[in-house]
Design an enzyme around this catalytic site. Structure first.
Site, PDB file in Angstrom:
ATOM      1  N   PRO A   2     -45.605   4.725 -34.502  1.00 31.45           N
ATOM      2  CA  PRO A   2     -44.903   4.303 -33.520  1.00 31.45           C
ATOM      3  C   PRO A   2     -43.579   4.353 -32.760  1.00 31.45           C
ATOM      4  CG  PRO A   2     -45.226   3.135 -35.709  1.00 31.45           C
ATOM      5  CD  PRO A   2     -45.603   4.760 -36.000  1.00 31.45           C
ATOM      6  N   GLU A   3     -43.219   4.043 -31.721  1.00 27.50           N
ATOM      7  CA  GLU A   3     -42.140   4.710 -31.425  1.00 27.50           C
ATOM      8  C   GLU A   3     -41.135   3.175 -31.040  1.00 27.50           C
ATOM      9  OE1 GLU A   3     -42.499   7.721 -28.548  1.00 27.50           O
ATOM     10  OE2 GLU A   3     -44.017   8.531 -28.777  1.00 27.50           O
ATOM     11  N   LYS A  59     -36.358   3.845 -33.578  1.00 29.06           N
ATOM     12  CA  LYS A  59     -37.709   4.192 -34.216  1.00 29.06           C
ATOM     13  C   LYS A  59     -37.835   3.542 -35.817  1.00 29.06           C
ATOM     14  CE  LYS A  59     -38.876   8.586 -32.994  1.00 29.06           C
ATOM     15  NZ  LYS A  59     -39.938   9.576 -32.692  1.00 29.06           N
ATOM     16  N   HIS A  91     -55.243  -0.113 -51.222  1.00 31.28           N
ATOM     17  CA  HIS A  91     -53.806   0.504 -50.684  1.00 31.28           C
ATOM     18  C   HIS A  91     -52.061  -0.119 -50.608  1.00 31.28           C
ATOM     19  CE1 HIS A  91     -52.118   4.938 -51.030  1.00 31.28           C
ATOM     20  NE2 HIS A  91     -50.724   3.946 -49.714  1.00 31.28           N
ATOM     21  N   ARG A 109     -49.902   8.584 -45.807  1.00 34.08           N
ATOM     22  CA  ARG A 109     -50.263   9.508 -46.350  1.00 34.08           C
ATOM     23  C   ARG A 109     -48.497   9.994 -46.759  1.00 34.08           C
ATOM     24  NH1 ARG A 109     -51.276  11.827 -39.439  1.00 34.08           N
ATOM     25  NH2 ARG A 109     -51.033  13.416 -40.581  1.00 34.08           N
ATOM     26  N   ARG A 259     -43.712  20.846 -31.934  1.00 36.47           N
ATOM     27  CA  ARG A 259     -44.715  19.960 -31.513  1.00 36.47           C
ATOM     28  C   ARG A 259     -45.510  19.645 -30.436  1.00 36.47           C
ATOM     29  NH1 ARG A 259     -42.318  14.492 -33.366  1.00 36.47           N
ATOM     30  NH2 ARG A 259     -44.791  13.668 -32.646  1.00 36.47           N
TER      31      ARG A 259
END
Ligand SMILES: [Zn+2]
Length: 269
Positions: A2-3, A59, A91, A109, A259
């Site tokens: 998510p940005e 963010k 989870h 993660r 990136r």
């Protein structure tokens, strides 16, 4: 990941659902999610607190509490799931039990983080953030000043949260495609015309994505939902080897600052 548009959509949708409610219980089921704080520290800070509001900073999702705040960062795979009952099945990393249900912070993660801070605007994470690109304070002149002070490739400047807060890898690629700029161009060497084009692209790409993220609005009850289908609005990200939607050139993929950058050598100069 998510940005800005996704987190802004989360904040706007969550706000009316949780404002005025009290965090009755805060359970930390995976302590890695609250590091470097301790589960006890988070619990002490959050439990019994009334939720005054939910906002976005860069963010980060910022929950304003009666005393202090909660900061959430979703990183790559973090998400929020709403359960109608007190729930700790499956989870869940951090479970916030509210009057109307339980909100789970979930990240298999374990890159995402939840943190309690005594002073929202004084917390180091928030103080480090640069200008918000969808605020009125973000002007072409301000972008020009940021560009002039940076000798790095423009793509790396766009992703630097201490300069412009909220743009990540996906939308930086998109912005540069719309602005017809090569991601490797040195920021301080862009012309003022290119800088204005870049400013317009940043604002337009983020506004369009936000609109898309809000229609339909986020559905926290459906764990499978979480911004699926957003790739439909992407023009260049993830399209290596495919034809450019503007000039039919081949989209290239390169590494920059660890990136992945995608761009069209045909029309991004
Ligand atoms: Zn092209």
């Amino acid at each position: 990941m998510p940005e800005l548009p996704e987190v802004e959509a989360i904040a706007r949708t969550l706000r009316p659902l949780v404002r005025g409610q009290t965090i009755r219980r805060c359970q930390v089921l995976h302590s890695i999610a609250v590091r470097p704080q301790s589960p006890a520290e988070l619990r002490r800070g959050a439990e019994g607190q009334r939720i005054e509001g939910v906002e976005r900073r860069g963010k980060y999702l910022l929950w304003r509490l009666g005393r202090g705040c909660l900061l959430m960062h979703f990183k790559l795979d973090g998400q929020l799931i709403w359960f109608d009952k007190p729930e700790t099945q499956g989870h869940i990393d951090v479970a916030l039990q509210l009057n109307a249900g339980t909100l789970g912070f979930v990240d298999r993660r374990h890159f995402g983080r939840v943190r309690w801070r005594a002073h929202p605007d004084e917390s180091p994470e928030i103080r480090a953030l640069g200008v918000d690109p969808i605020s009125p304070r973000f002007t072409p002149a301000q972008l020009q000043a940021l560009l002039s002070a940076a000798r790095r490739p423009v793509k790396l400047l766009l992703m630097d949260q201490t300069r412009i807060a909220g743009l990540g890898n996906i939308y930086s690629n998109e912005v540069l495609w719309h602005a017809r700029l090569d991601p490797r161009r040195r920021a301080d060497r862009l012309t003022s015309r290119e800088a204005r084009r870049l400013h317009k692209a940043i604002v337009n790409v983020l506004r369009r994505a936000l609109k898309y993220c809000l229609h339909p609005a986020p559905n926290f009850r459906d764990p499978a939902w979480w911004f699926q289908g957003l790739e439909k609005i992407l023009r260049v990200y993830g399209r290596e080897g495919e034809a450019c939607r503007r000039c039919a050139g081949r989209i290239r993929r390169i590494e920059q600052g660890g990136r992945t950058s995608y761009f069209c050598p045909g029309c991004q100069r």
